[in-house]
Design a protein around this motif. Structure first.
Motif, PDB file in Angstrom:
ATOM      1  N   ARG A  18     -47.528  45.760  31.897  1.00  0.00           N
ATOM      2  CA  ARG A  18     -46.949  44.565  31.290  1.00  0.00           C
ATOM      3  C   ARG A  18     -45.457  44.516  31.622  1.00  0.00           C
ATOM      4  O   ARG A  18     -44.811  45.542  31.814  1.00  0.00           O
ATOM      5  CB  ARG A  18     -47.102  44.589  29.765  1.00  0.00           C
ATOM      6  N   VAL A  19     -44.917  43.292  31.678  1.00  0.00           N
ATOM      7  CA  VAL A  19     -43.481  43.115  31.905  1.00  0.00           C
ATOM      8  C   VAL A  19     -42.928  42.204  30.827  1.00  0.00           C
ATOM      9  O   VAL A  19     -43.664  41.399  30.226  1.00  0.00           O
ATOM     10  CB  VAL A  19     -43.187  42.515  33.299  1.00  0.00           C
ATOM     11  N   ALA A  20     -41.648  42.353  30.559  1.00  0.00           N
ATOM     12  CA  ALA A  20     -40.947  41.491  29.605  1.00  0.00           C
ATOM     13  C   ALA A  20     -39.713  40.928  30.296  1.00  0.00           C
ATOM     14  O   ALA A  20     -39.235  41.477  31.296  1.00  0.00           O
ATOM     15  CB  ALA A  20     -40.557  42.281  28.359  1.00  0.00           C
ATOM     16  N   ALA A  21     -39.186  39.836  29.763  1.00  0.00           N
ATOM     17  CA  ALA A  21     -38.037  39.168  30.376  1.00  0.00           C
ATOM     18  C   ALA A  21     -36.885  39.077  29.388  1.00  0.00           C
ATOM     19  O   ALA A  21     -37.088  38.790  28.202  1.00  0.00           O
ATOM     20  CB  ALA A  21     -38.427  37.779  30.861  1.00  0.00           C
ATOM     21  N   LEU A  22     -35.680  39.313  29.892  1.00  0.00           N
ATOM     22  CA  LEU A  22     -34.452  39.138  29.116  1.00  0.00           C
ATOM     23  C   LEU A  22     -33.569  38.168  29.899  1.00  0.00           C
ATOM     24  O   LEU A  22     -32.868  38.577  30.827  1.00  0.00           O
ATOM     25  CB  LEU A  22     -33.743  40.480  28.914  1.00  0.00           C
ATOM     26  N   PRO A  23     -33.602  36.878  29.588  1.00  0.00           N
ATOM     27  CA  PRO A  23     -32.831  35.893  30.354  1.00  0.00           C
ATOM     28  C   PRO A  23     -31.349  35.930  30.005  1.00  0.00           C
ATOM     29  O   PRO A  23     -30.752  34.941  29.581  1.00  0.00           O
ATOM     30  CB  PRO A  23     -33.474  34.563  29.948  1.00  0.00           C
ATOM     31  N   HIS A  24     -30.766  37.103  30.179  1.00  0.00           N
ATOM     32  CA  HIS A  24     -29.365  37.326  29.829  1.00  0.00           C
ATOM     33  C   HIS A  24     -28.730  38.120  30.968  1.00  0.00           C
ATOM     34  O   HIS A  24     -29.281  39.143  31.393  1.00  0.00           O
ATOM     35  CB  HIS A  24     -29.283  38.115  28.513  1.00  0.00           C
ATOM     36  N   PRO A  25     -27.597  37.696  31.513  1.00  0.00           N
ATOM     37  CA  PRO A  25     -26.974  38.453  32.619  1.00  0.00           C
ATOM     38  C   PRO A  25     -26.540  39.840  32.157  1.00  0.00           C
ATOM     39  O   PRO A  25     -25.624  39.981  31.351  1.00  0.00           O
ATOM     40  CB  PRO A  25     -25.758  37.598  33.007  1.00  0.00           C
ATOM     41  N   ALA A  26     -27.228  40.854  32.643  1.00  0.00           N
ATOM     42  CA  ALA A  26     -26.936  42.231  32.236  1.00  0.00           C
ATOM     43  C   ALA A  26     -26.743  43.136  33.448  1.00  0.00           C
ATOM     44  O   ALA A  26     -26.849  44.361  33.341  1.00  0.00           O
ATOM     45  CB  ALA A  26     -28.050  42.764  31.344  1.00  0.00           C
ATOM     46  N   TYR A  27     -26.479  42.547  34.597  1.00  0.00           N
ATOM     47  CA  TYR A  27     -26.247  43.322  35.820  1.00  0.00           C
ATOM     48  C   TYR A  27     -25.375  42.494  36.748  1.00  0.00           C
ATOM     49  O   TYR A  27     -25.416  41.255  36.725  1.00  0.00           O
ATOM     50  CB  TYR A  27     -27.571  43.651  36.517  1.00  0.00           C
ATOM     51  N   GLU A  28     -24.556  43.163  37.542  1.00  0.00           N
ATOM     52  CA  GLU A  28     -23.725  42.487  38.546  1.00  0.00           C
ATOM     53  C   GLU A  28     -24.080  43.033  39.922  1.00  0.00           C
ATOM     54  O   GLU A  28     -23.863  44.217  40.199  1.00  0.00           O
ATOM     55  CB  GLU A  28     -22.231  42.698  38.282  1.00  0.00           C
ATOM     56  N   ASP A  29     -24.630  42.187  40.763  1.00  0.00           N
ATOM     57  CA  ASP A  29     -24.966  42.566  42.139  1.00  0.00           C
ATOM     58  C   ASP A  29     -23.770  42.250  43.018  1.00  0.00           C
ATOM     59  O   ASP A  29     -23.397  41.086  43.183  1.00  0.00           O
ATOM     60  CB  ASP A  29     -26.196  41.781  42.603  1.00  0.00           C
ATOM     61  N   ARG A  30     -23.159  43.292  43.566  1.00  0.00           N
ATOM     62  CA  ARG A  30     -21.971  43.101  44.399  1.00  0.00           C
ATOM     63  C   ARG A  30     -22.362  43.265  45.864  1.00  0.00           C
ATOM     64  O   ARG A  30     -22.738  44.356  46.303  1.00  0.00           O
ATOM     65  CB  ARG A  30     -20.877  44.098  44.026  1.00  0.00           C
ATOM     66  N   ALA A  31     -22.275  42.186  46.619  1.00  0.00           N
ATOM     67  CA  ALA A  31     -22.625  42.214  48.040  1.00  0.00           C
ATOM     68  C   ALA A  31     -21.417  42.666  48.853  1.00  0.00           C
ATOM     69  O   ALA A  31     -20.346  42.059  48.778  1.00  0.00           O
ATOM     70  CB  ALA A  31     -23.077  40.829  48.497  1.00  0.00           C
ATOM     71  N   LEU A  32     -21.580  43.738  49.600  1.00  0.00           N
ATOM     72  CA  LEU A  32     -20.512  44.219  50.477  1.00  0.00           C
ATOM     73  C   LEU A  32     -20.412  43.324  51.702  1.00  0.00           C
ATOM     74  O   LEU A  32     -21.390  42.697  52.119  1.00  0.00           O
ATOM     75  CB  LEU A  32     -20.789  45.659  50.913  1.00  0.00           C
ATOM     76  N   ARG A  33     -19.234  43.265  52.284  1.00  0.00           N
ATOM     77  CA  ARG A  33     -19.066  42.487  53.516  1.00  0.00           C
ATOM     78  C   ARG A  33     -19.989  43.050  54.592  1.00  0.00           C
ATOM     79  O   ARG A  33     -19.968  44.258  54.868  1.00  0.00           O
ATOM     80  CB  ARG A  33     -17.640  42.579  54.038  1.00  0.00           C
ATOM     81  N   PRO A  34     -20.804  42.221  55.223  1.00  0.00           N
ATOM     82  CA  PRO A  34     -21.657  42.722  56.310  1.00  0.00           C
ATOM     83  C   PRO A  34     -20.852  43.409  57.399  1.00  0.00           C
ATOM     84  O   PRO A  34     -21.313  44.376  58.012  1.00  0.00           O
ATOM     85  CB  PRO A  34     -22.349  41.453  56.822  1.00  0.00           C
ATOM     86  N   GLU A  35     -19.608  42.908  57.605  1.00  0.00           N
ATOM     87  CA  GLU A  35     -18.769  43.495  58.654  1.00  0.00           C
ATOM     88  C   GLU A  35     -18.283  44.892  58.300  1.00  0.00           C
ATOM     89  O   GLU A  35     -17.737  45.598  59.156  1.00  0.00           O
ATOM     90  CB  GLU A  35     -17.563  42.582  58.928  1.00  0.00           C
ATOM     91  N   SER A  36     -18.449  45.303  57.036  1.00  0.00           N
ATOM     92  CA  SER A  36     -18.044  46.655  56.642  1.00  0.00           C
ATOM     93  C   SER A  36     -19.214  47.633  56.672  1.00  0.00           C
ATOM     94  O   SER A  36     -19.027  48.822  56.406  1.00  0.00           O
ATOM     95  CB  SER A  36     -17.438  46.630  55.232  1.00  0.00           C
ATOM     96  N   LEU A  37     -20.400  47.138  56.998  1.00  0.00           N
ATOM     97  CA  LEU A  37     -21.601  47.967  57.018  1.00  0.00           C
ATOM     98  C   LEU A  37     -22.019  48.255  58.456  1.00  0.00           C
ATOM     99  O   LEU A  37     -21.660  47.509  59.375  1.00  0.00           O
ATOM    100  CB  LEU A  37     -22.738  47.251  56.285  1.00  0.00           C
ATOM    101  N   PRO A  38     -22.781  49.321  58.675  1.00  0.00           N
ATOM    102  CA  PRO A  38     -23.281  49.580  60.033  1.00  0.00           C
ATOM    103  C   PRO A  38     -24.110  48.406  60.531  1.00  0.00           C
ATOM    104  O   PRO A  38     -24.796  47.741  59.749  1.00  0.00           O
ATOM    105  CB  PRO A  38     -24.146  50.845  59.855  1.00  0.00           C
ATOM    106  N   PRO A  39     -24.052  48.108  61.821  1.00  0.00           N
ATOM    107  CA  PRO A  39     -24.862  47.000  62.354  1.00  0.00           C
ATOM    108  C   PRO A  39     -26.346  47.226  62.075  1.00  0.00           C
ATOM    109  O   PRO A  39     -26.839  48.350  62.090  1.00  0.00           O
ATOM    110  CB  PRO A  39     -24.561  47.039  63.864  1.00  0.00           C
ATOM    111  N   VAL A  40     -27.046  46.146  61.816  1.00  0.00           N
ATOM    112  CA  VAL A  40     -28.483  46.224  61.559  1.00  0.00           C
ATOM    113  C   VAL A  40     -29.209  46.447  62.883  1.00  0.00           C
ATOM    114  O   VAL A  40     -28.993  45.714  63.854  1.00  0.00           O
ATOM    115  CB  VAL A  40     -28.988  44.938  60.884  1.00  0.00           C
ATOM    116  N   THR A  41     -30.056  47.449  62.933  1.00  0.00           N
ATOM    117  CA  THR A  41     -30.772  47.772  64.166  1.00  0.00           C
ATOM    118  C   THR A  41     -32.025  46.907  64.293  1.00  0.00           C
ATOM    119  O   THR A  41     -32.491  46.288  63.336  1.00  0.00           O
ATOM    120  CB  THR A  41     -31.178  49.245  64.183  1.00  0.00           C
ATOM    121  N   ALA A  42     -32.583  46.908  65.510  1.00  0.00           N
ATOM    122  CA  ALA A  42     -33.830  46.177  65.734  1.00  0.00           C
ATOM    123  C   ALA A  42     -34.935  46.724  64.841  1.00  0.00           C
ATOM    124  O   ALA A  42     -35.727  45.966  64.256  1.00  0.00           O
ATOM    125  CB  ALA A  42     -34.227  46.268  67.202  1.00  0.00           C
ATOM    126  N   GLY A  43     -35.009  48.050  64.715  1.00  0.00           N
ATOM    127  CA  GLY A  43     -36.033  48.657  63.867  1.00  0.00           C
ATOM    128  C   GLY A  43     -35.936  48.205  62.429  1.00  0.00           C
ATOM    129  O   GLY A  43     -36.956  47.999  61.754  1.00  0.00           O
TER     130      GLY A  43
END
Length: 739
Positions: free
Chosen positions: A199-224
């Motif tokens: 079973r799952v339950a829902a809490l429609p309240h912002p309780a997390y912050e997803d911080r996206a890093l700059r793609p240019e600061s991450l290793p290039p994405v490989t074909a694999g």
């Protein structure tokens, strides 16, 4: 048993962990009602930086040190194994928690039925330039409404953003399903948690912050990694099995995600073609019987994907793009018509081969031969004389160059020619936006100081510091860097958070500081003679920094009164910040140069000579303190406006607590320090020793050699001269030792 275990895990990427833990400490989680209720924080800290950051909060948090390179899945498992709570909330070290979120979550989980395995949360999204944007998940969570839902009754919840951070899992459920949930592919684990839950339950309240890093600061994405996206969804569809509602939603998510990735990822043509082939095959084979296809353009896209017609899809995509960009193309052509001649010359030269024996140097916005670039150029002449250096120097400063210095003036034809053709571009700031990063070229960023004040993106919250800055343009310049020189671990970490991109940190020391370990008595004596400092006199170098909140330079000390109090045996060397020209500094110093007791050295270069000549440095927040500390000579901090400076400019650490010597908040206190032995007593020496261990980490006299061998000669890290331990270094002799 605690109600909730918050498991923070991962490395301190770009110093985001610091803000997360500081926020948790500033808003301590209070226990919800109930005798056994409570909240604990486990920090599965990956690497030394994360460990050091977390340990500042012990014993409030439980710190689990993990080796550098430990993956996210292993870190989560290690944290979960240490946790004792009934529920687990996995929080990646790069992300955040809104104030009070743990308490809100714990209060909600305490009231959930026993059969609920997963609590779904809303979240906010942040990037380097935005903060706290709402997620698209809120309406979906609000519609879920009830607690204790079976997934088959609410399959659309599979459309939620696939983050482990917006799923809180019952500890017993996690441990019984840990094997399929333990993967470095976080979206897979996020989807699997829903598919495996009773079973799952829902809490429609912002309780997390997803911080996206700059793609240019991450290793290039490989074909694999691109192809693995398709494999992920096929494995999830297998996991959905005979659950038609969940299977249909996952299929829709897969097709949408594959199409978005194909269109937006900018894959090389061979990779794009193979990705399309695999995605098409999965879309055909996995399509549920009778599954409806959307109408309109989306339906056309789906049809072309399922047909597997790469050529037709590309043609459709191209036609669409042309329709969307026709107006932009017209504007671009108009701009091209008015492009200036020098731009044409520059573009034409970009078509010529890169010259492997040409290096362009610049320092301090083209002021001349100075700072780290100058030290690197000098060592380059010794170790790689085949590489020809050309300096970029403003017309006003060209006459001040050392004889025989090959140079170009900005804007001239040769200026654009050398920038277009040189293999190496070395600067302690940045080259203009128009400079193109050519394949095969090397951009070396040397910086010009250890940061106390906030730099780069960290200036954004401080309007006085950020005034007039285009941060998007700044990042475009940063993305051209191949290497970033660092003098200490502190700088390496702060550059990582202030300038997030893929450059490689050269933890080799500041080349300009080599002289502090190589200069001998004759060099110190010669500099003092040039400055007119008689033998036996004490030289006090006063070097304040720039204030962003002031329009011009105003001395923060009554220099005449200070000179009188210090007596005839002391000479003041006064150096204003280079942001202020000589005209700006002349007025405050007029009339104070009597009897050689005050010397205006604002225009004297190099500044390293002034440091060699001085018996003691007096500064406020200038980075000169970090360089001068290499000499192991006394430093006094005059910080009359620390609170204002800290508030308007932003700082990386509390200088009042971690100063390199005694701190004066008023002129009277400064005078007392300099007229007694407080500036050089045992207490001052102990404080300075701590500061040197922290900030003189790599400056052993061979920094320039390491940089040249690594960048220009291509030697690997292991073959470079090792950094000499601080205890084994011999700084240049102090003036009293050669008098």
């Amino acid at each position: 048993m605690p109600e909730l275990s918050v498991v923070v895990h991962g490395p301190n990427v770009q110093d985001h962990l610091t803000g997360l833990l500081d926020s948790l400490a500033a808003h301590p989680a209070r226990s919800p009602a109930g005798p056994d209720a409570g909240i604990e924080v486990i920090v599965a800290a990956v690497g030394d930086w994360a460990r050091e950051t977390a340990e500042r909060h012990t014993p409030a948090f439980h710190v689990l040190p993990l080796p550098d390179g430990t993956g996210d899945a292993a870190a989560r498992s290690a944290g979960a194994a240490r946790a004792t709570g009934r529920w687990l909330h996995f929080v990646h070290a790069k992300d955040g928690l809104p104030p009070g979120a743990p308490r809100t979550i714990a209060e909600h989980t305490a009231a959930l039925p026993d059969r609920v395995d997963v609590l779904l949360l809303d979240h906010v999204r942040s990037t380097w330039r935005t903060c706290g944007l709402p997620s698209p998940d809120g309406p979906l969570l609000a519609r879920a409404g009830r607690a204790g839902l079976a997934l088959d009754d609410c399959a659309p919840l599979l459309k939620l953003t696939p983050l482990l951070g917006n799923r809180v899992v019952r500890a017993g459920f996690w441990r019984s399903r840990e094997r399929p949930l333990t993967t470095d592919d976080e979206p897979f684990a996020a989807y699997a948690a829903l598919l495996l839950a009773d079973r799952v339950a829902a809490l429609p309240h912002p309780a997390y912050e997803d911080r996206a890093l700059r793609p240019e600061s991450l290793p290039p994405v490989t074909a694999g990694q691109r192809y693995a996206l398709i494999d992920r969804y096929q494995a999830l569809l297998d996991l959905a099995g005979d659950r038609p509602a969940a299977y249909a939603v996952l299929y829709e998510v897969m097709v949408r995600d594959c199409l978005r990735t194909f269109v937006r990822a900018g894959m090389p043509e061979p990779v794009a073609r193979e990705f399309f082939r695999r995605a098409s095959l999965a879309a055909r084979r996995r399509r549920p019987d009778g599954h409806p296809r959307p109408a309109g353009l989306e339906g056309v896209r789906r049809s072309l994907l399922e047909e597997g017609s790469y050529t037709r899809y590309r043609a459709f995509q191209t036609a669409n793009r042309v329709r969307r960009t026709v107006r932009r193309t017209v504007r671009t052509r108009r701009r091209q018509v008015v492009t200036r001649l020098r731009d044409h010359q520059y573009r034409a030269t970009l078509g010529d081969p890169v010259d492997p024996h040409l290096a362009v140097f610049s320092a301090y916005w083209n002021r001349g031969v100075a700072c780290n670039p100058a030290a690197i150029a000098a060592k380059l002449g010794e170790l790689a004389p085949r590489v020809h250096p050309v300096w970029v120097v403003s017309a006003a400063n060209a006459a001040l160059l050392p004889p025989g210095t090959d140079h170009v003036v900005p804007g001239t034809r040769r200026y654009w020619e050398v920038l277009a053709s040189a293999k190496y571009l070395v600067n302690n700031v940045n080259f203009p936006d128009a400079v193109v990063k050519r394949p095969g070229t090397v951009h070396l960023q040397t910086h010009h100081g250890t940061p106390l004040k906030r730099m780069g993106l960290d200036q954004m919250p401080y309007p006085a510091a950020a005034k007039g800055l285009d941060f998007q343009a700044l990042l475009a310049r940063v993305d051209k860097w191949d290497y970033s020189v660092s003098a200490n671990t502190h700088s390496t970490r702060m550059w990582e958070r202030a300038y997030p991109s893929r450059w490689v940190s050269l933890d080799h020391g500041y080349p300009r500081n080599d002289v502090y370990c190589t200069a001998g008595a004759e060099q110190v004596r010669a500099v003092r003679e040039r400055l007119g400092i008689a033998p036996g006199r004490r030289a006090v170098l006063y070097a304040p920094t720039h204030r962003d909140y002031e329009a011009g330079w105003t001395p923060r000390l009554d220099l005449a009164a200070l000179a009188d109090r210090l007596g005839e045996e002391t000479v003041l060397l006064v150096r204003a910040h280079y942001f202020y020209d000589s005209a700006a500094t002349a007025s405050p110093l007029t009339g104070l140069r009597r009897a050689g007791r005050l010397v205006d050295v604002s225009s004297y270069d190099p500044v390293e000579d002034l440091c060699l000549a001085a018996d003691v440095l007096v500064t406020d927040y200038s980075s000169i303190m970090f360089d001068y500390a290499n000499l192991d000579r006394p430093i006094v901090v005059h910080a009359d406006d620390w609170e204002t400076y800290r508030t308007t400019r932003g700082v990386y650490f509390d200088l009042m607590a971690d100063a390199p010597g005694p701190v004066a908040r008023t002129q009277e206190q400064l005078t007392e320090i300099l007229t007694t032995d407080a500036w050089r007593d045992e207490s001052a020496a102990k404080t300075r020793a701590v500061f040197r261990r922290r900030f003189c980490e790599y400056d052993d006299g061979r920094a320039a050699e390491r940089v040249v061998r690594r960048v220009f000669l291509g030697q690997d890290e292991e073959s470079l001269p090792p950094v000499l331990p601080l205890a084994d270094r011999t700084p240049a002799p102090r003036p009293e030792e050669i008098a």
